[in-house]
Design a protein around this motif. Structure first.
Motif, PDB file in Angstrom:
ATOM      1  N   GLU A 263      80.666  11.478  45.873  1.00 11.68           N
ATOM      2  CA  GLU A 263      80.016  12.283  46.900  1.00 11.68           C
ATOM      3  C   GLU A 263      78.724  11.598  47.341  1.00 11.68           C
ATOM      4  O   GLU A 263      78.108  10.850  46.592  1.00 11.68           O
ATOM      5  CB  GLU A 263      79.712  13.685  46.368  1.00 11.68           C
ATOM      6  CG  GLU A 263      80.945  14.520  46.094  1.00 11.68           C
ATOM      7  CD  GLU A 263      80.600  15.944  45.678  1.00 11.68           C
ATOM      8  OE1 GLU A 263      79.425  16.346  45.854  1.00 11.68           O
ATOM      9  OE2 GLU A 263      81.506  16.655  45.192  1.00 11.68           O
ATOM     10  N   ASN A 264      78.328  11.841  48.590  1.00 19.57           N
ATOM     11  CA  ASN A 264      77.074  11.309  49.144  1.00 19.57           C
ATOM     12  C   ASN A 264      77.024   9.776  49.122  1.00 19.57           C
ATOM     13  O   ASN A 264      75.963   9.184  48.954  1.00 19.57           O
ATOM     14  CB  ASN A 264      75.868  11.862  48.368  1.00 19.57           C
ATOM     15  CG  ASN A 264      75.820  13.366  48.377  1.00 19.57           C
ATOM     16  OD1 ASN A 264      75.934  13.989  49.432  1.00 19.57           O
ATOM     17  ND2 ASN A 264      75.685  13.967  47.203  1.00 19.57           N
ATOM     18  N   LYS A 284      81.480  16.164  52.115  1.00 21.30           N
ATOM     19  CA  LYS A 284      81.012  15.887  50.749  1.00 21.30           C
ATOM     20  C   LYS A 284      80.793  14.398  50.524  1.00 21.30           C
ATOM     21  O   LYS A 284      79.835  13.979  49.878  1.00 21.30           O
ATOM     22  CB  LYS A 284      82.030  16.406  49.733  1.00 21.30           C
ATOM     23  CG  LYS A 284      82.065  17.917  49.586  1.00 21.30           C
ATOM     24  CD  LYS A 284      83.082  18.321  48.530  1.00 21.30           C
ATOM     25  CE  LYS A 284      83.145  19.842  48.384  1.00 21.30           C
ATOM     26  NZ  LYS A 284      84.157  20.249  47.367  1.00 21.30           N
ATOM     27  N   ARG A 287      76.858  10.519  52.942  1.00 28.82           N
ATOM     28  CA  ARG A 287      75.483  10.533  52.426  1.00 28.82           C
ATOM     29  C   ARG A 287      74.569  11.180  53.455  1.00 28.82           C
ATOM     30  O   ARG A 287      74.931  11.328  54.635  1.00 28.82           O
ATOM     31  CB  ARG A 287      75.030   9.112  52.100  1.00 28.82           C
ATOM     32  CG  ARG A 287      75.191   8.077  53.224  1.00 28.82           C
ATOM     33  CD  ARG A 287      73.920   7.859  53.981  1.00 28.82           C
ATOM     34  NE  ARG A 287      73.967   6.644  54.803  1.00 28.82           N
ATOM     35  CZ  ARG A 287      73.142   6.398  55.772  1.00 28.82           C
ATOM     36  NH1 ARG A 287      72.219   7.301  56.119  1.00 28.82           N
ATOM     37  NH2 ARG A 287      73.211   5.278  56.468  1.00 28.82           N
ATOM     38  N   PRO A 288      73.373  11.595  53.084  1.00 27.44           N
ATOM     39  CA  PRO A 288      72.431  12.150  54.057  1.00 27.44           C
ATOM     40  C   PRO A 288      72.192  11.172  55.214  1.00 27.44           C
ATOM     41  O   PRO A 288      72.002   9.973  54.993  1.00 27.44           O
ATOM     42  CB  PRO A 288      71.158  12.368  53.243  1.00 27.44           C
ATOM     43  CG  PRO A 288      71.646  12.575  51.844  1.00 27.44           C
ATOM     44  CD  PRO A 288      72.837  11.662  51.709  1.00 27.44           C
ATOM     45  N   GLN A 311      75.704  22.909  55.576  1.00 30.40           N
ATOM     46  CA  GLN A 311      76.063  21.620  54.978  1.00 30.40           C
ATOM     47  C   GLN A 311      75.728  20.464  55.918  1.00 30.40           C
ATOM     48  O   GLN A 311      75.214  19.431  55.487  1.00 30.40           O
ATOM     49  CB  GLN A 311      77.565  21.603  54.661  1.00 30.40           C
ATOM     50  CG  GLN A 311      77.975  22.526  53.527  1.00 30.40           C
ATOM     51  CD  GLN A 311      79.493  22.582  53.392  1.00 30.40           C
ATOM     52  OE1 GLN A 311      80.198  23.004  54.306  1.00 30.40           O
ATOM     53  NE2 GLN A 311      80.000  22.131  52.254  1.00 30.40           N
ATOM     54  N   ARG A 314      71.603  20.396  56.404  1.00 34.34           N
ATOM     55  CA  ARG A 314      70.836  19.917  55.245  1.00 34.34           C
ATOM     56  C   ARG A 314      71.054  18.429  54.977  1.00 34.34           C
ATOM     57  O   ARG A 314      70.151  17.759  54.469  1.00 34.34           O
ATOM     58  CB  ARG A 314      71.190  20.727  53.999  1.00 34.34           C
ATOM     59  CG  ARG A 314      70.591  22.132  54.006  1.00 34.34           C
ATOM     60  CD  ARG A 314      70.776  22.811  52.663  1.00 34.34           C
ATOM     61  NE  ARG A 314      70.202  24.155  52.655  1.00 34.34           N
ATOM     62  CZ  ARG A 314      68.915  24.434  52.437  1.00 34.34           C
ATOM     63  NH1 ARG A 314      68.067  23.442  52.192  1.00 34.34           N
ATOM     64  NH2 ARG A 314      68.485  25.668  52.455  1.00 34.34           N
ATOM     65  N   LYS A 315      72.219  17.927  55.330  1.00 35.00           N
ATOM     66  CA  LYS A 315      72.475  16.492  55.132  1.00 35.00           C
ATOM     67  C   LYS A 315      72.095  15.668  56.363  1.00 35.00           C
ATOM     68  O   LYS A 315      72.250  14.442  56.368  1.00 35.00           O
ATOM     69  CB  LYS A 315      73.947  16.257  54.789  1.00 35.00           C
ATOM     70  CG  LYS A 315      74.363  16.842  53.444  1.00 35.00           C
ATOM     71  CD  LYS A 315      75.802  16.485  53.072  1.00 35.00           C
ATOM     72  CE  LYS A 315      75.884  15.134  52.408  1.00 35.00           C
ATOM     73  NZ  LYS A 315      77.224  14.897  51.788  1.00 35.00           N
ATOM     74  N   CYS A 316      71.597  16.335  57.403  1.00 38.18           N
ATOM     75  CA  CYS A 316      71.178  15.629  58.626  1.00 38.18           C
ATOM     76  C   CYS A 316      72.305  14.748  59.183  1.00 38.18           C
ATOM     77  O   CYS A 316      72.084  13.600  59.603  1.00 38.18           O
ATOM     78  CB  CYS A 316      69.934  14.778  58.367  1.00 38.18           C
ATOM     79  SG  CYS A 316      68.508  15.703  57.791  1.00 38.18           S
ATOM     80  N   LEU A 317      73.510  15.295  59.202  1.00 35.34           N
ATOM     81  CA  LEU A 317      74.663  14.516  59.641  1.00 35.34           C
ATOM     82  C   LEU A 317      74.743  14.425  61.159  1.00 35.34           C
ATOM     83  O   LEU A 317      74.317  15.331  61.877  1.00 35.34           O
ATOM     84  CB  LEU A 317      75.958  15.141  59.106  1.00 35.34           C
ATOM     85  CG  LEU A 317      76.089  15.259  57.591  1.00 35.34           C
ATOM     86  CD1 LEU A 317      77.426  15.891  57.232  1.00 35.34           C
ATOM     87  CD2 LEU A 317      75.936  13.895  56.918  1.00 35.34           C
TER      88      LEU A 317
END
Length: 385
Positions: A263-264, A284, A287-288, A311, A314-317
């Motif tokens: 993950e990440n 999942k 990564r950020p 999701q 928070r991960k700035c996708l």
């Protein structure tokens, strides 16, 4: 008693009345909610071909995933229609002076492919948004009805009539039909999707969901063109995964992802399966600050579950959707096949050509599932691709 010979006027009337039966005709597989028997559609006369139009004799077509979605009822489109938009053919006749994408003047006998979409070049989508595939007056081969123009608008036919303004690409010498057949859909779409991805400061791990035609081509581009060292390709089909290493990537079974891809860890994930259920997995893995490209699930049964806005936030996708492509993406795709056909076995992904008259039977029996791409020829008996 013998009948008297018809007068010249009577013969003229009969020739006019039955002229449509005397004209040369194309052989086409028409779809009207189901695949119908192959039928004949009259070819246009010389004086019926308008300025900028091109009549093409189809040499090879391929069954795209979107064609299967339409045939299986997963997605709806206008009918009756001639499906098929991954096509290679030879120029038969045309009206006017027409330039191919490389600047060459088109000649009879040229082997060509062309963009699936024809755009106006003047609307906001074409000019301001730089998305000609979203043109306000869009026309798409393999999607238009047989009531539109000549009716010869799709690849599952012996001929197709290209509209004026179509982006036409000459196939380079030495490139086989099988190797380049998916350039004007799968390959060009992948080129567009990859080109639209922001160039991140760290780009050393890419995960591709789906080892079909799009996924394998994406693997080749990421490894060879962009030099990404870690390209993983996920699929449930072991036979397809066996192809991944030939295209520069590392195959991973879907139920082994947790053990092999942390993950990440991924900078980029591309969804190329058409299956909505893979999206939570992709989020999942990212990564950020990573990028998620949505390309495959172009059908109504794609409402996402198991995913929250939180999701993504928070991960700035970065999430990018790509549908179809721009003309330059087709140019890039054909050039990539030309330059790397000795490195990547594009043609091996394509079945031996199935005669058009047998297409319905092959699909009914599920024989198309043996190949990444099923190819179709209008010939009564199949010839090598």
């Amino acid at each position: 008693p013998r009948s008297k010979p018809r007068s010249g006027m009577a013969r003229s009337v009969m020739q006019t009345r039955y002229a449509h039966l005397l004209k040369p005709a194309a052989t086409a597989q028409v779809f009207d909610g189901e695949l119908l028997d192959v039928k004949k559609i009259p070819l246009p006369d010389d004086d019926e071909i308008k300025e900028g139009e091109v009549l093409v004799a189809i040499e090879l077509a391929a069954l795209c995933g979107s064609d299967l979605h339409t045939i299986n009822g997963v997605r709806k489109g206008p009918v009756p229609t001639i499906l098929g938009h991954e096509i290679v053919g030879k120029v038969v006749k045309f009206h006017g002076t027409i330039k191919a994408s490389n600047g060459d003047t088109l000649q009879e006998g040229d082997r060509i492919t062309w963009a699936v979409a024809v755009s106006c070049g003047t609307c906001d989508a074409c000019v301001m948004y730089e998305l000609p595939q979203k043109c306000e007056k869009l026309f798409k081969y393999g999607h238009a009805t047989t009531n539109d123009g000549s009716g010869l608008n799709g690849g599952f036919s012996s001929h197709i009539l290209l509209n004026a303004g179509t982006h036409i690409v000459k196939i380079p010498d030495g490139v086989s039909n099988a190797a380049v057949i998916s350039a004007n859909c799968a390959f060009a779409t992948v080129q567009c999707a990859i080109d639209r991805i922001p160039r991140l400061k760290r780009m050393d791990t890419v995960v591709i969901q789906g080892a079909g035609m799009l996924g394998l081509y994406a693997s080749a581009v990421f490894t060879e063109k962009l030099g990404i060292p870690n390209v993983f390709c996920i699929d449930v089909n072991e036979e397809r995964l066996a192809q991944v290493s030939k295209f520069g990537g590392k195959g991973v079974l879907a139920d082994e992802v947790a053990d092999k891809i942390p993950e990440n860890s991924a900078d980029i994930v591309l969804e190329l399966t058409g299956v909505k259920g893979v999206v939570p997995q992709g989020i999942k893995i990212l990564r950020p600050g990573g990028v998620y490209g949505f390309i495959g699930a172009v059908h109504p049964n794609s409402e996402l579950t198991g995913v929250t806005s939180e999701q993504i936030i928070r991960k700035c996708l970065v999430v990018i959707g790509t549908h179809n492509y721009r003309p330059q993406d087709l140019d890039d795709a054909v050039e990539f096949v030309r330059d790397f056909q000795a490195t990547f076995p594009f043609g091996d992904l394509v079945s031996p050509p199935v005669p058009l008259v047998d297409l319905k039977d092959v699909l009914d029996k599920g024989e198309h599932k043996k190949w990444v791409r099923l190819s179709v020829t209008p010939m009564v008996e199949a010839e090598p691709a």
